[in-house]
Structure formats: C-alpha cells, structure tokens
Design an enzyme around this catalytic site. Structure first.
Site, PDB file in Angstrom:
ATOM      1  N   ALA A  43       0.820  -1.214   0.000  1.00  0.00           N
ATOM      2  CA  ALA A  43       0.000   0.000   0.000  1.00  0.00           C
ATOM      3  C   ALA A  43       0.854   1.264   0.000  1.00  0.00           C
ATOM      4  CB  ALA A  43      -0.920  -0.018   1.214  1.00  0.00           C
ATOM      5  N   ASN A  78       1.752  -2.169   8.007  1.00  0.00           N
ATOM      6  CA  ASN A  78       2.746  -3.041   7.365  1.00  0.00           C
ATOM      7  C   ASN A  78       3.616  -2.228   6.416  1.00  0.00           C
ATOM      8  OD1 ASN A  78       2.076  -5.863   8.239  1.00  0.00           O
ATOM      9  ND2 ASN A  78       0.072  -5.104   7.628  1.00  0.00           N
ATOM     10  N   HIS A 128      -0.471   8.008   3.244  1.00  0.00           N
ATOM     11  CA  HIS A 128       0.902   7.798   3.707  1.00  0.00           C
ATOM     12  C   HIS A 128       1.825   8.787   3.022  1.00  0.00           C
ATOM     13  CE1 HIS A 128      -0.572   4.016   5.279  1.00  0.00           C
ATOM     14  NE2 HIS A 128      -0.893   3.597   4.076  1.00  0.00           N
TER      15      HIS A 128
HETATM   16  N1  LIG Z   1       2.007  -4.745   3.053  1.00  0.00           N
HETATM   17  C1  LIG Z   1       0.986  -3.927   2.851  1.00  0.00           C
HETATM   18  O1  LIG Z   1       1.134  -2.868   2.228  1.00  0.00           O
HETATM   19  C2  LIG Z   1      -0.345  -4.270   3.389  1.00  0.00           C
HETATM   20  C3  LIG Z   1      -0.528  -5.386   4.139  1.00  0.00           C
HETATM   21  N2  LIG Z   1      -1.757  -5.736   4.595  1.00  0.00           N
HETATM   22  C4  LIG Z   1      -1.858  -6.942   5.412  1.00  0.00           C
HETATM   23  O2  LIG Z   1      -2.194  -8.033   4.577  1.00  0.00           O
HETATM   24  C5  LIG Z   1      -2.886  -9.016   5.341  1.00  0.00           C
HETATM   25  C6  LIG Z   1      -4.184  -9.394   4.611  1.00  0.00           C
HETATM   26  O3  LIG Z   1      -4.999  -8.259   4.480  1.00  0.00           O
HETATM   27  P1  LIG Z   1      -6.540  -8.373   4.032  1.00  0.00           P
HETATM   28  O4  LIG Z   1      -6.683  -9.245   2.854  1.00  0.00           O
HETATM   29  O5  LIG Z   1      -7.065  -6.996   3.972  1.00  0.00           O
HETATM   30  O6  LIG Z   1      -7.160  -9.108   5.309  1.00  0.00           O
HETATM   31  P2  LIG Z   1      -8.619  -9.743   5.477  1.00  0.00           P
HETATM   32  O7  LIG Z   1      -8.912  -9.672   6.927  1.00  0.00           O
HETATM   33  O8  LIG Z   1      -9.571  -9.155   4.517  1.00  0.00           O
HETATM   34  O9  LIG Z   1      -8.405 -11.262   5.058  1.00  0.00           O
HETATM   35  C7  LIG Z   1      -7.592 -12.143   5.771  1.00  0.00           C
HETATM   36  C8  LIG Z   1      -8.003 -13.556   5.397  1.00  0.00           C
HETATM   37  O10 LIG Z   1      -7.139 -14.469   6.032  1.00  0.00           O
HETATM   38  C9  LIG Z   1      -7.913 -15.618   6.389  1.00  0.00           C
HETATM   39  N3  LIG Z   1      -7.272 -16.406   7.424  1.00  0.00           N
HETATM   40  C10 LIG Z   1      -7.440 -16.369   8.771  1.00  0.00           C
HETATM   41  N4  LIG Z   1      -6.638 -17.284   9.358  1.00  0.00           N
HETATM   42  C11 LIG Z   1      -5.964 -17.902   8.382  1.00  0.00           C
HETATM   43  C12 LIG Z   1      -5.036 -18.973   8.345  1.00  0.00           C
HETATM   44  N5  LIG Z   1      -4.594 -19.547   9.463  1.00  0.00           N
HETATM   45  N6  LIG Z   1      -4.572 -19.385   7.145  1.00  0.00           N
HETATM   46  C13 LIG Z   1      -4.999 -18.816   6.003  1.00  0.00           C
HETATM   47  N7  LIG Z   1      -5.892 -17.811   5.975  1.00  0.00           N
HETATM   48  C14 LIG Z   1      -6.360 -17.356   7.142  1.00  0.00           C
HETATM   49  C15 LIG Z   1      -9.232 -15.037   6.817  1.00  0.00           C
HETATM   50  O11 LIG Z   1     -10.219 -16.049   6.693  1.00  0.00           O
HETATM   51  P3  LIG Z   1     -11.487 -16.117   7.695  1.00  0.00           P
HETATM   52  O12 LIG Z   1     -12.242 -14.862   7.441  1.00  0.00           O
HETATM   53  O13 LIG Z   1     -12.180 -17.345   7.268  1.00  0.00           O
HETATM   54  O14 LIG Z   1     -10.874 -16.187   9.053  1.00  0.00           O
HETATM   55  C16 LIG Z   1      -9.428 -13.914   5.806  1.00  0.00           C
HETATM   56  O15 LIG Z   1     -10.137 -14.377   4.673  1.00  0.00           O
HETATM   57  C17 LIG Z   1      -3.147  -8.390   6.713  1.00  0.00           C
HETATM   58  O16 LIG Z   1      -2.186  -8.843   7.645  1.00  0.00           O
HETATM   59  C18 LIG Z   1      -2.953  -6.912   6.457  1.00  0.00           C
HETATM   60  O17 LIG Z   1      -2.548  -6.214   7.615  1.00  0.00           O
HETATM   61  C19 LIG Z   1      -2.847  -4.991   4.279  1.00  0.00           C
HETATM   62  C20 LIG Z   1      -2.720  -3.857   3.537  1.00  0.00           C
HETATM   63  C21 LIG Z   1      -1.460  -3.365   3.088  1.00  0.00           C
HETATM   64  O1  LIG Z   2       0.055  -1.015   5.741  1.00  0.00           O
HETATM   65  C1  LIG Z   2      -1.036  -1.566   5.964  1.00  0.00           C
HETATM   66  O2  LIG Z   2      -1.158  -2.601   6.641  1.00  0.00           O
HETATM   67  C2  LIG Z   2      -2.303  -1.037   5.361  1.00  0.00           C
HETATM   68  C3  LIG Z   2      -2.261   0.349   4.949  1.00  0.00           C
HETATM   69  O3  LIG Z   2      -1.690   1.201   5.584  1.00  0.00           O
HETATM   70  C4  LIG Z   2      -2.968   0.705   3.738  1.00  0.00           C
HETATM   71  O4  LIG Z   2      -3.577  -0.167   3.106  1.00  0.00           O
HETATM   72  O5  LIG Z   2      -2.898   1.880   3.345  1.00  0.00           O
END
Ligand SMILES: NC(=O)C1=CN([C@@H]2O[C@H](COP(=O)(O)OP(=O)(O)OC[C@H]3O[C@@H](n4cnc5c(N)ncnc54)[C@H](OP(=O)(O)O)[C@@H]3O)[C@@H](O)[C@H]2O)C=CC1
Ligand SMILES: O=C([O-])CC(=O)C(=O)O
Length: 268
Positions: free
Chosen positions: A122, A190, A220
C-alpha cells in the site's frame, strides 16, 4: 496451462482479488492452491466464482506451489515461512510487520535457497528508497493518516486506552519507530515495516500515526534524506472491502507476481 504455481494464503480482501486475477489468466502464472481460515466460507466463495482450485493445509503448500502469497492475519507468517522456505520455496509476504522480529526467516531462506519477497504493497517509493540505501540514507520519516475505523482495535490503542471513536479532530495516536509501530499496529502499518526493510531498518525509521476523521482514504507520506537525493512522496489509498487495507495492495502483489518470470522487468 503451466507456469509458476502460485498458492494464496488467506482469501480476504487481498487474496480474493489475487485469486480472481490469476483465474482470469496472467502469462506465466497459475493459481494452484489456497490455504484458508474458514474452509466452508472459502469453498463457497470459490464455487460462486467458478474457481477450481484445491484448498490445502499449510504444511502441504510446498507440494502444491512454487510461491505462496501471504494475505492472512500476521500470526500465520512464522509457520508459513518456516514451511515454504524450509522446502527451498518462495513466499510473498503482505503482513510485512511480522517479518521484523524474525531475522531467522531470512537466514532460513538463505540456507535453503528460498526467498522472502515483500512487495511495495500500500506504499510507494520503495524503488527509490532501495536505491538510496545503496548509498547513505540520513533519515526516513513516515506520516500516516487514516480514517479512525482504519485503526480501530489496534493492540496499541487497546493497551493504552486510546479511543478513536467519535473524533471531531485528528489525533496523533502514535509517534515512534517503525519497529514499535509494527508491534502496536500489526494490521495497520505493514507499509512502515516494508519501508524500514527497504531503507535504514525498523529502529531508525520513524513514523507518526494519526486517526483523522477528515480523511476517507489511508494516506501515507514518506520523507527521505540521503546523500544521493532527498524526496518526499505521498499516496492516498482508497480502502478495499477491508477498511484497514488499501485497494492498491492486491494490485501491488499482482504486479510483483508478474515480474517473477517477466521477460521485461521495470523498476528495482
Ligand atoms: N504490506 C501492505 O502494504 C499491506 C498489508 N496488509 C496486510 O495483509 C494481510 C491481509 O490483508 P486483508 O486481505 O485486507 O485481510 P482480510 O482480513 O480481509 O483477510 C484475511 C483472510 O485471512 C484468512 N485467514 C485467517 N486465518 C488464516 C489462516 N490460518 N490461514 C490462512 N488464511 C487465514 C481469513 O479467513 P477467515 O475470514 O475465514 O478467518 C481472511 O479471509 C493483513 O495482515 C494486512 O494487515 C494490508 C494492507 C497493506
Ligand atoms: O500497511 C497496511 O497494513 C495497510 C495500509 O496502511 C494501507 O492499506 O494503506
């Protein structure tokens, strides 16, 4: 169809977009499996989308894919990396904050010939930050402003009894290092973890986090001062179905996947 076999870990806001795009077809890439939280919910969504791909347990991922893209809660990162890297495979990690306290994972990748890939996600500008880091970077500062609901529930807010409900003005909820921010806001910044890994590390990279009722996007700004260049960059992310996650995140992962085997590769 054949190509690099991609496994998706987590079918939420990011994982679903990736699964749809890979199913529509991307040269050189094949969606080969998913690992999920709730199996029934995931299977129902896959069927509704007409996506035919096996749901596998985490320990079976190395047999089913060449690279696993983590888009799940941060808690899965340790086990996923150990499993895939231990088998000499690649992982793409979106929960970048979970990598900071685990330097042994990069060592495992080195020892077994695997790789941890952290896409820009992001954020923006990691190409320039990586380039500047080849020289000397004097400072990296980040300022994040999010709508309050994009921060609600973060452990740091809960532990310090900071409420972001009903704010009428912006509130500085955290100021400190990227490393501390990653611990206190594991699902919110993140981006700061990725920035710190590209540049001068989690202790020296600083971040301010604002809960701002005046914004509708996750904003950001990064400010870098280096011996090669000074730059400041800003991005305003439109939230996805998950208010914590910008829409561009899934697209960044997709762009990074495309580059894995691309004959023409642009950007560092
Ligand atoms: N690096 C970056 O720039 C960014 C990173 N992120 C990070 O990316 C990650 C994913 O974000 P996002 O898609 O929005 O999150 P969501 O909450 O939308 O989705 C996460 C998914 O993971 C599933 N899940 C839960 N436990 C497990 C497991 N043990 N194994 C596999 N899947 C599992 C959940 O399923 P269920 O609902 O069935 O539990 C859910 O479908 C987060 O940690 C977020 O902070 C987000 C934005 C930016
Ligand atoms: O970094 C993250 O986890 C999410 C975030 O800030 C964004 O999506 O803008």
């Amino acid at each position: 169809m054949s190509g690099i076999r991609v496994g998706i870990v987590g079918l939420g806001a990011i994982g679903r977009k990736l699964a749809q795009a890979l199913t529509q077809g991307i040269d050189g890439l094949e969606l080969s499996c998913v690992t999920v939280g709730g199996r029934d919910k995931a299977q129902a969504w896959l069927s509704e989308q007409g996506i035919d791909c096996p749901i596998v347990a985490m320990q079976d991922l190395p047999a089913h894919c060449d690279i696993a893209v983590e888009c799940a809660p941060a808690a899965v990162v340790g086990e996923l990396c150990t499993t895939m890297l231990g088998a000499g495979k690649k992982v793409m990690i979106l929960s970048a904050g979970a990598i900071l306290p685990r330097p042994e994972l990069a060592e495992l990748a080195r020892a077994r010939g695997g790789q941890i890939i952290i896409p820009t996600g992001a954020l923006l500008g990691l190409d320039a930050v990586s380039a500047a880091a080849e020289g000397e970077i004097r400072s990296v500062r980040m300022i994040t402003r999010k709508p309050p609901r994009g921060l609600a529930g973060a452990p740091y807010l809960v532990e310090n009894a900071i409420s972001v409900e009903g704010l009428s003005e912006k509130l500085l909820v955290f100021k400190g290092s990227a490393g501390e921010a990653a611990k206190g806001f594991p699902a919110n910044v993140n981006v700061a973890a990725a920035l710190s890994l590209a540049g001068i590390g989690p202790d020296a990279t600083t971040i301010e986090i604002w809960a701002d009722p005046g914004v509708t996007r996750n904003c950001h700004r990064i400010e870098v001062d280096a011996d090669s260049a000074s730059f400041s960059l800003e991005i305003e992310n439109i939230p996805s179905e998950n208010p914590k996650t910008g829409r561009i995140t899934a697209l960044s992962a997709l762009a990074a996947l495309r580059k894995l085997g691309a004959p023409l590769r642009v950007g560092t």
